[in-house]
Design a protein around this motif. Structure first.
Motif, PDB file in Angstrom:
ATOM      1  N   PHE A  91       3.297  -9.857   8.458  1.00  0.00           N
ATOM      2  CA  PHE A  91       2.599  -9.243   7.318  1.00  0.00           C
ATOM      3  C   PHE A  91       3.595  -8.844   6.221  1.00  0.00           C
ATOM      4  N   ARG A 177       6.778  -2.308   3.128  1.00  0.00           N
ATOM      5  CA  ARG A 177       5.791  -2.748   2.142  1.00  0.00           C
ATOM      6  C   ARG A 177       4.358  -2.431   2.570  1.00  0.00           C
ATOM      7  N   LEU A 178       4.139  -2.419   3.881  1.00  0.00           N
ATOM      8  CA  LEU A 178       2.773  -2.260   4.379  1.00  0.00           C
ATOM      9  C   LEU A 178       2.308  -0.818   4.199  1.00  0.00           C
ATOM     10  N   ARG A 179       1.296  -0.642   3.369  1.00  0.00           N
ATOM     11  CA  ARG A 179       0.846   0.730   3.068  1.00  0.00           C
ATOM     12  C   ARG A 179      -0.281   1.184   3.989  1.00  0.00           C
ATOM     13  N   ARG A 180      -0.908   0.232   4.665  1.00  0.00           N
ATOM     14  CA  ARG A 180      -2.028   0.604   5.532  1.00  0.00           C
ATOM     15  C   ARG A 180      -1.736   0.124   6.956  1.00  0.00           C
ATOM     16  N   ARG A 181      -1.850   1.007   7.902  1.00  0.00           N
ATOM     17  CA  ARG A 181      -1.542   0.650   9.284  1.00  0.00           C
ATOM     18  C   ARG A 181      -2.782   0.807  10.165  1.00  0.00           C
TER      19      ARG A 181
END
Lengths: 231, 364
Positions: A91, A177-181
């Motif tokens: 991702f 970078r991934l803001r939503r987990r």
């Protein structure tokens, strides 16, 4: 049916190691610490500098597992499969590629990044490096069962005769970078692989028994995750 | 080990939102890519609130394949469901990880067993069928749904474009002038079951999954081995599992993307396995485009139809076959007389997967 575990290796935030290397697998949330390639590989992968974090920790754990099994030397093609479970996969690289694609009407969209926007590419890099020609793909697993599905599918491949040896494991990398987990994300990142064999092998670290559809450890307990097998 | 059958199937493509409509247009040699664009989206896809286009195209096949037994496992094989989420700046409320699509599909079908996701690049649903078959064969599942959907996104179009894999004109699988692939929305759902489960639920076996094989090229992350070595191994494994000799395979549904590298690799593999024999070969990607993770499942469903009618569709886009394809691929419908059909897919990461499907015993 008895499955032999003939090697195992890992890269986590607590460091890297092998089952036969004298260190114990430790799981702590955080960014995995990948050693320099010269410490992991006899011949580092050609595209190592292009590897994203996911690819670096996955390939390193596979290399350590193969070394633990005595299978990391340069050899002819071998019908060894590699199955990994992952939730986020690549991702982070997807987001990096999208960032390049959005610049100036896509003229900077990076082919080098796009090539790594599939979670199985890390397995392909390992297959190329170690001449592994068995099945290579990723599967999904819930957080509490990391790698369990990969082991189950790996055992399916052994039982079916698709290949005599399978690397099964788990990879998930850290991402800024991934803001939503995922809701149940516990922050654990890293890669852990074991080498499984269905046949008689000169080396055996431990044994898993396939009883019906359940995988049972020597202790009599069921395999809940890759950590039960590699730890 | 138990025998495994495909007992239900449903597809949605840019050529038709059902298998029958897609099949009829394939037989007529039609293509959704007549306008020259390398990517075509399904017309009239209307995502429900909180869903996206992947859900909208997958919903069609899930509704078509329902009802399925509640004990069915479910394997999701879509591979780029996160692209819409990424393009929306991660702000949209929609499924975004593969596990969310599987959970969504499980809820749609009302199956209680759960399941898992498989990503084997463009061979994902082929691998999904293989692994589902293995789990049914050894009794872990009585039946399983293999489903997945992928749609055209700017993300994917830009990616294949910078790799120079998209055609600037028309997708022409196995043609001397082939110069790239095209992409289309697509989804598939297949219900696989053992004989006892099929009987218990009054499901008619449509085709038997007689054998499968999966192998890696170990060559390059985006380019196939020119000699087709990985595909040869996958096909050989599928035939060996099925107990079928190469001369007993009557037709071959190729991956046939229309790129120079893929089609060349497949023709090398065909020659290695089948020799000089002019086995009927076809590709549907000139008609429906490459549907990524759904491709193998859609092609397996088409093969089930082909087995029932003992004929394969034309290869849309083909004008002049390259020499190694001549006498194998055709612009016309080809009849075949046997009971075995082979289908195979290959993908980034060097993955190759093959399925040997045959007419179920009671229909021989």
């Amino acid at each position: 049916m008895r499955i032999h575990v003939i090697g195992g290796g890992w890269v986590t935030a607590a460091g890297c190691g092998r089952i036969g290397g004298g260190t114990r697998l430790q799981l702590t949330p955080g960014t995995p610490a990948v050693p320099p390639p010269a410490e992991i590989y006899a011949h580092p992968p050609q595209r190592y500098r292009r590897f994203d974090g996911y690819c670096r920790i996955g390939c390193a754990a596979i290399a350590l597992a193969l070394r633990d099994a005595g299978m990391d030397g340069a050899q002819a093609a071998r019908p060894v499969g590699v199955i990994a479970s992952t939730r986020y996969g690549c991702f982070d690289t997807d987001l990096a590629f999208q960032a390049t694609a959005l610049q100036d009407n896509s003229i900077y969209a990076s082919p080098g990044l796009f090539a790594y926007t599939l979670p199985g590419i890390v397995l392909a890099e390992a297959a190329i490096l170690f001449r592994l020609t068995g099945p290579t793909f990723t599967v999904g697993d819930p957080a509490a069962q990391r790698g369990r599905r990969a082991i189950q599918v790996g055992v399916d491949l052994l039982v079916s005769g698709a290949c005599p040896v399978v690397l099964a494991g788990w990879i998930d990398a850290d991402s800024r970078r991934l803001r939503r987990r995922a809701e149940d994300d516990d922050g654990l990142r890293g890669a852990v692989f074991v080498v499984l064999s269905a046949g008689d092998t000169p080396k055996m670290i431990r044994e898993i028994t396939l009883q019906g559809t359940e995988l049972i450890l020597e202790s009599g307990e069921r395999v809940r995750s890759i950590f039960d097998v590699a730890g | 080990m138990r025998e495994v059958f495909i007992v239900k199937h449903a597809v949605a493509t840019v050529l038709g939102d059902s298998l029958q409509r897609t099949w009829t247009r394939l037989l007529a040699g039609q293509s959704a890519f007549g306008g020259g664009a390398p990517a075509v989206r399904s017309a009239g896809l209307a995502p429900a609130r909180g869903e996206n286009r992947v859900c909208a195209v997958a919903r069609k096949v899930l509704e078509a394949v329902a009802p399925v037994p509640a004990e069915a496992g479910l394997i999701w094989t879509g591979i780029k469901g996160n692209a819409e989420f990424i393009e929306a700046g991660q702000a949209a409320d929609m499924p975004w990880l593969a596990e969310h699509y599987r959970q969504w599909a499980v809820t749609m079908l009302g199956t209680g067993r759960g399941g898992f996701e498989i990503n084997a690049a463009c061979a994902s649903s082929t691998v999904g069928i293989a692994i589902a078959s293995q789990k049914i064969a050894r009794g872990e599942y009585g039946c399983a749904v293999v489903c997945g959907g992928d749609v055209v996104t700017d993300f994917v179009v830009r990616g294949f474009s910078v790799l120079k894999a998209l055609t600037p004109a028309r997708c022409r699988p196995f043609d001397v002038a082939r110069n790239g692939m095209c992409i289309g929305d697509g989804a598939v759902a297949l219900l696989l079951a053992d004989a006892r489960t099929a009987r218990a639920h009054r499901l008619q076996p449509l085709a038997k999954v007689a054998g499968w094989g999966i192998a890696n090229d170990a060559n390059h992350i985006t380019g196939p081995s020119p000699d087709g070595a990985g595909l040869v191994r996958a096909i050989a494994a599928a035939l060996e599992m099925a107990g079928v000799r190469p001369d007993e395979v009557q037709a071959f549904c190729a991956h046939g993307t229309g790129t120079a590298y893929n089609d060349g690799m497949e023709l090398a593999a065909i020659q290695a396995v089948f020799g000089a024999r002019c086995l009927p070969v076809f590709s549907i990607k000139g008609a429906i485009g490459h549907t990524l993770g759904a491709a193998g499942g859609i092609e397996a469903a088409v093969c089930v139809h082909a087995l029932a009618e003992r004929r394969i569709p034309p290869t849309a886009g083909l004008e002049i076959p390259e020499p190694r394809a001549a006498g194998r691929v055709s612009q016309r419908v080809q009849d075949f007389g046997g009971r075995n059909i082979l289908t195979a897919n290959s993908g980034f990461g060097g993955i190759n997967a093959a399925l040997l499907l045959c007419v179920p015993p009671d229909r021989s």
